[in-house]
Design an enzyme around this catalytic site. Sequence first.
Site, short mmCIF file in Angstrom:
data_model
loop_
_atom_site.label_atom_id
_atom_site.label_comp_id
_atom_site.label_asym_id
_atom_site.label_seq_id
_atom_site.Cartn_x
_atom_site.Cartn_y
_atom_site.Cartn_z
N ARG A 232 60.53 16.69 -23.70
CA ARG A 232 61.34 17.74 -24.32
C ARG A 232 60.93 19.06 -23.68
NH1 ARG A 232 59.14 14.61 -28.66
NH2 ARG A 232 60.74 13.45 -29.81
N LYS B 281 56.65 16.51 -31.21
CA LYS B 281 57.08 16.97 -32.53
C LYS B 281 56.03 16.65 -33.58
CE LYS B 281 62.13 16.90 -32.20
NZ LYS B 281 63.38 16.32 -32.73
N HIS C 68 67.48 18.44 -21.77
CA HIS C 68 67.64 17.15 -22.47
C HIS C 68 68.48 16.16 -21.66
CE1 HIS C 68 65.64 16.43 -26.24
NE2 HIS C 68 66.55 15.55 -26.58
N ARG D 47 66.03 14.26 -19.77
CA ARG D 47 65.34 13.33 -20.70
C ARG D 47 66.22 12.10 -20.95
NH1 ARG D 47 61.49 13.00 -25.03
NH2 ARG D 47 62.39 12.41 -27.04
N HIS E 234 59.62 9.04 -29.85
CA HIS E 234 60.49 8.86 -31.01
C HIS E 234 59.72 8.21 -32.16
CE1 HIS E 234 64.50 8.80 -28.54
NE2 HIS E 234 64.11 10.02 -28.84
N TYR F 103 70.42 4.49 -26.32
CA TYR F 103 70.43 4.25 -24.87
C TYR F 103 70.90 2.84 -24.53
CZ TYR F 103 68.01 8.66 -24.83
OH TYR F 103 67.70 9.98 -25.01
#
Length: 299
Positions: A146, A170, A241, A244, A267, A276
């Site tokens: 990110r 995150k 992104h 990414r 994630h 994906y």
Amino acid sequence: MLIAYQEFFDYLIYERSLSPLTIQAYKRDIKEFALFLQQESLTIQDLDHKDLRLYSSSLLRKNNSQRSIARKISSLRTYFKFLNKNKYLTTNPFSYFESPRITHRLPEFLSFKEIEELLKVKLSEKEELNLRNLALIHLLYAGGLRVSELINLKLSDLDLENKELRVIGKGNKERIVLIYDLACSVLRNYLLNGRPLLVKEIDCPYLLLNKLGNKLTSRGVELILEKMGQQMKPPKRIYPHLIRHSFATHLLEGGADLRSIQELLGHESIEATQVYTHISSQTLQTGFRKAHPHSKKAP
């Protein structure tokens, strides 16, 4: 009109370790809701699910996208859950409120050929900036980072000998990201011939610097990629992104399993990674239709 406002944000900052940008989004969402309460002469204590439907409808009338409405509702859901859990409210009106459904769009991604073209773009007459830009793209593509993770990378996070990066993602969660040989070579070149010409303070800990020697910002990265995309043929909109998404899609197409990609992307849930599989399936179908001789014939 708002209850335990500061306590809620202390909780988000100190217990959930949310980023400053996420905190700002929560503040905007809750202040917008407070204005709605004032306009409708409502109080938090008297709210029910009908009032929440009214608020959701008001957001739609203001031409908010489905995604924006869902995010605003999610912010409020978190706020009211906090109030209820900490006894500021005896009931939670969101317990009986169904969030609006979002139509999920498949993420865009670059082909490997487009990644190769992007890596060849040189924006500056100063080679140290070109070396930094090359390192920046390789980091995004090698690690699926990110933009917030990218700009906060420190020299101490690099382990080129073991081809690894330590990334703080995150929620302040740490993960180890693998990088390929070419990325290591590019980073060594940047550290030897690029960064020393950019750095102004010898004890600056950050890996990627701007032309003034300061830490590169998210907006700085976005502008660099936008300009590089404009030099592609044909010009293409490039943003962090997108790279990414390309990283994850190419890994999946290359045979990596979803759980591994989930770990590399940072994630929390496998559901976030499963998008994906749809992209890869779509690419497979397109390739099949182009390549298989019978797919070109009418039945």
